[in-house]
Design a protein around this motif. Structure first.
Motif, short mmCIF file in Angstrom:
data_model
loop_
_atom_site.label_atom_id
_atom_site.label_comp_id
_atom_site.label_asym_id
_atom_site.label_seq_id
_atom_site.Cartn_x
_atom_site.Cartn_y
_atom_site.Cartn_z
N PRO A 226 -4.90 -41.38 21.78
CA PRO A 226 -6.18 -40.76 22.13
C PRO A 226 -6.44 -39.50 21.32
O PRO A 226 -7.51 -38.92 21.43
N TRP A 227 -5.49 -39.06 20.54
CA TRP A 227 -5.66 -37.82 19.79
C TRP A 227 -5.34 -38.03 18.32
O TRP A 227 -4.63 -38.96 17.95
N SER A 228 -5.83 -37.16 17.47
CA SER A 228 -5.49 -37.26 16.06
C SER A 228 -4.66 -36.06 15.67
O SER A 228 -5.00 -34.92 16.00
N THR A 229 -3.55 -36.32 15.02
CA THR A 229 -2.66 -35.21 14.64
C THR A 229 -3.16 -34.57 13.34
O THR A 229 -3.97 -35.14 12.63
N LEU A 230 -2.67 -33.35 13.08
CA LEU A 230 -3.15 -32.60 11.90
C LEU A 230 -2.11 -32.63 10.79
O LEU A 230 -0.92 -32.74 11.06
N SER A 231 -2.59 -32.47 9.58
CA SER A 231 -1.65 -32.33 8.47
C SER A 231 -1.25 -30.86 8.39
O SER A 231 -1.89 -29.98 8.97
N VAL B 185 0.80 -31.08 16.53
CA VAL B 185 -0.50 -30.48 16.82
C VAL B 185 -1.56 -31.57 16.74
O VAL B 185 -1.60 -32.32 15.77
N ALA B 186 -2.37 -31.68 17.77
CA ALA B 186 -3.34 -32.78 17.80
C ALA B 186 -4.70 -32.28 18.23
O ALA B 186 -4.81 -31.31 18.99
N ARG B 187 -5.71 -32.97 17.70
CA ARG B 187 -7.08 -32.67 18.13
C ARG B 187 -7.46 -33.70 19.19
O ARG B 187 -7.19 -34.90 19.03
N GLY C 106 -12.19 -32.38 21.15
CA GLY C 106 -12.73 -31.15 20.56
C GLY C 106 -11.81 -29.95 20.61
O GLY C 106 -12.13 -28.89 20.09
N ASP C 107 -10.64 -30.07 21.24
CA ASP C 107 -9.70 -28.93 21.30
C ASP C 107 -8.40 -29.26 20.58
O ASP C 107 -8.09 -30.43 20.34
N LEU C 108 -7.64 -28.20 20.30
CA LEU C 108 -6.33 -28.42 19.68
C LEU C 108 -5.24 -28.26 20.73
O LEU C 108 -5.29 -27.34 21.56
N PHE C 109 -4.25 -29.12 20.68
CA PHE C 109 -3.14 -29.06 21.64
C PHE C 109 -1.82 -29.17 20.90
O PHE C 109 -1.77 -29.69 19.79
N LEU C 110 -0.75 -28.72 21.57
CA LEU C 110 0.59 -29.01 21.06
C LEU C 110 1.18 -30.10 21.94
O LEU C 110 1.38 -29.90 23.14
N LEU C 111 1.41 -31.27 21.32
CA LEU C 111 1.92 -32.40 22.10
C LEU C 111 3.42 -32.25 22.34
O LEU C 111 4.11 -31.59 21.57
#
Ligand SMILES: C[S@@+](CC[C@H](N)C(=O)[O-])C[C@H]1O[C@@H](n2cnc3c(N)ncnc32)[C@H](O)[C@@H]1O
Length: 639
Positions: free
Chosen positions: A318-323, A349-351, A354-359
């Motif tokens: 459900p989330w997209s991770t960041l590079s 770290v994932a978006r 609309g927010d950023l989270f630490l999974l």
């Protein structure tokens, strides 16, 4: 109490014995229920409460509370450390389920579900134990309670291992079967074990509909248990607990498990308790001076002891991770609150929406794919959450404001009011916070009302204090002596003192002192003296503040003889001596004033105020310069 409750009834001795309460123990049990609950708290190993730990707290003698402490002297609910996450106020018995799980399953690289998680006592305790690539999924059906849960996980500094679900636990198994290594089911229940803390429980137990309430609870508990069992992998462990003592909500619920699959763990043997024939362990309040509690641990047969990701088909994340680059770009623009993450942490770290989270660690999420779209990671990368999650040295007041915003509940708002009062803010700012309780559908309690009353007392808001007293009655919150002491400082002390007595309350030293202060202020000598006598009649020992109120009055009236007489009957301190000194100065009896100062010096009670009051008197009289020099030197010595 009902026959099928946890207490004995001649009709049902067999059931009592089956629950493990021997009739001989019954008296001890009942006697313990009459004693108030002992306060216990748990220290956060990730954020040790250093100021508190330097105090000589007693450790409970239980084999299951390594981080637990007793607090006898004060109500730990008012400690600021509670709001900063250094301390979790948790009843002794409630610390047991996590220790039970720990005794059977190494908590390294595991996936755990806490099915009924809020407010998060056990979740925060459990998450602190997790190591390696572990995740704790915390489910709570009620939104408002899920917010409190999140806040508790954040301030315990475990949110980066947690995911939050807001679902009806009964239906959760449809989204993920055999996917957890362990499940904690701390089920909603009738709460018979809370009797020491919540005396009204007895009324509930005696009500005619109690049998129906228990049956409804048991039905919900069975459905939750079945759902939990389906989500547990073979070889995994289920810990079932309630804070109630009857059979119907404990053993009889557990009997609904498929017995061929269920292996009940021998908790007494593992934890070093006396053996019992029950499916679980029942903590009777008189055994450990705790609340009443029930806990069982069941292994699902099959599987190895190993944690294995369930082979479920992978649903899209459900989330997209960041590079790393994306993170660095963001980090460059962000404030100081943003954490420095290692490359492996950045991969978490994932978006999301609309927010950023630490999974939580990504490997721990394998096999949970179908549940993931329903969850929210507990650690949002936003300044508020990051501060609550990470900072160790933030001001208590700051923490409280954050906690309140994140749904920290009544306690957080009360502490915020308290912080404002202590800081000397205007009472209106306390009212603003108090009003937010209503907006958030939180019900004020005695502590919240007393805190607001304290604000009124400091601000001398007489009308508001009276109104609050009236409101408390309409909210069915009985004022106590603390309420009255604060109200008396704000409004008419004499009248409220009468109200206090009419409410059946026994005045204490503080209320008497406030009363005497009010009389002294109005020059009502006979009344103030009578109040002092009443205090002795009520077997109360007046303190120096009460005496000083009367000394002030004598000084104001210029009655030095009465002042000296009273001083001789008490243990004076610097304040009471200074009252005498100032009275002597005012009456220009400078010789006696100087002798009093010398006596104070001998008793090591002289301070800057004492010296300066006499110095100015001498100066006005144009006295000997040597005296001036001596006093000036003494003043500098004080500085
Ligand atoms: C005994 S309390 C849990 C206490 C918690 N484990 C702790 O240690 O702080 C039970 C919780 O279950 C929640 N609950 C009730 N019915 C539920 C359901 N069907 N699904 C999930 N949670 C539920 C209640 O709102 C309540 O917060």
């Amino acid at each position: 109490m009902e026959a099928d409750g946890h207490q004995s009834h001649p009709r049902d001795k067999g059931q009592v014995a089956r629950q493990g309460l021997q009739l001989l123990s019954l008296r001890r049990f009942l006697r313990t229920l009459q004693r108030p609950q002992r306060h216990t708290w748990r220290a956060n190993r990730k954020k040790p409460p250093e100021a508190l730990l330097s105090r000589p707290f007693q450790k409970p003698p239980t084999p299951w509370s390594p981080d637990g402490f007793y607090e006898e002297a004060e109500e730990p609910g008012s400690w600021m450390e509670q709001y900063t996450g250094e301390v979790y106020i948790q009843e002794l018995a409630s610390m047991l389920p996590v220790e039970v799980l720990k005794a059977f399953l190494p908590l390294h690289s595991v996936r755990i579900l806490d099915l009924c998680s809020a407010p998060g006592s056990k979740a925060s305790q459990l998450a602190l134990e997790l190591t390696g690539e572990s995740v704790l999924m915390c489910n709570e059906a009620k939104t408002s309670r899920a917010q409190i849960l999140r806040c508790n996980l954040l301030k315990t500094v475990v949110a980066d291992r947690c995911l939050i679900l807001q679902e009806d636990g009964r239906h959760l198994a449809a989204a993920g079967s055999a996917c957890f290594d362990a499940i904690l089911l701390d089920a909603p229940c009738s709460g018979e074990g809370n009797l020491r803390r919540i005396p009204e429980v007895i009324e509930r137990i005696q009500a005619p509909n109690y049998g129906r309430i228990k049956a409804e609870n048991a039905s919900l508990q069975k459905q939750l248990l079945q759902s939990a069992w389906r989500m547990l992998r073979p070889g995994g462990f289920l810990v079932y607990s309630t804070c109630t003592l009857n059979l119907q909500e404990n053993e009889e619920v557990l009997e609904h498990l498929p017995m061929a699959e269920a292996e009940f763990m021998d908790l007494p043997a593992r934890l070093g308790f006396p053996s019992c024939s029950s499916l679980g362990l029942r903590l009777w309040p008189h055994h450990w001076d705790s609340e009443g509690f029930f806990v069982a641990c069941i292994r699902k047969r099959g599987g190895g002891g190993q944690s294995v990701a369930a082979p479920t088909p992978r649903a899209p994340w459900p989330w997209s991770t960041l590079s790393w680059e994306e993170w660095n770009d963001l980090r460059a623009e962000a404030t100081d609150d943003w954490p420095d993450l290692t490359p492996s942490e950045v991969s978490r770290v994932a978006r999301y929406r609309g927010d950023l989270f630490l999974l939580p660690p990504l490997n721990a999420l394998n096999g949970l794919d179908h549940l993931l779209p329903m969850t929210t990671p507990a650690l949002r990368l936003a300044p508020l959450e990051l501060r609550l999650h990470g900072a160790r040295a933030a001001a208590g007041e700051d923490w409280v404001a954050l906690a309140a915003q994140l749904g920290g509940g009544l306690g957080a708002y009360t502490a915020q009011m308290d912080a404002l009062v202590q800081r000397g803010a205007h009472w209106q700012s306390a009212v603003q916070i108090f009003d937010r309780l209503g907006e958030e559908r939180l019900k004020a309690d005695l502590i919240a009302c007393n805190t607001l009353m304290k604000a009124y007392s400091k601000g001398g808001a007489a009308g508001a204090a009276r109104k609050l007293l009236k409101q408390m009655r309409s909210w069915i919150i009985a004022p106590d002596v603390t309420t009255y002491a604060a109200a008396m400082k704000a409004a008419d002390a004499e009248e409220l003192f009468q109200d206090l007595r009419e409410d059946g309350l026994q005045p204490d030293v503080i209320t008497y002192t406030v009363l005497m202060g009010a009389y002294a202020k109005r020059g009502r000598r006979a009344k103030a003296e009578a109040a002092l006598r009443d205090m002795s009649r009520d077997a109360l020992q007046p303190d120096v503040i009460a005496y000083t109120a009367l000394l002030d009055l004598y000084a104001k009236l210029g009655d030095l003889e009465a002042l000296r007489r009273l001083l001789a009957t008490m243990a004076p301190n610097v304040v009471s001596f200074t009252v005498l000194l100032k009275a002597l100065v005012k009456l220009q009896r400078l010789q006696e004033a100087q002798e009093t100062l010398e006596e104070m010096q001998l008793k090591r009670m002289a301070n800057l105020i004492s010296y300066t009051s006499l110095l100015s008197a001498f100066a006005k009289k144009g006295q000997h310069p040597m005296t001036f020099v001596t006093f000036t030197a003494a003043i500098f010595a004080q500085l």
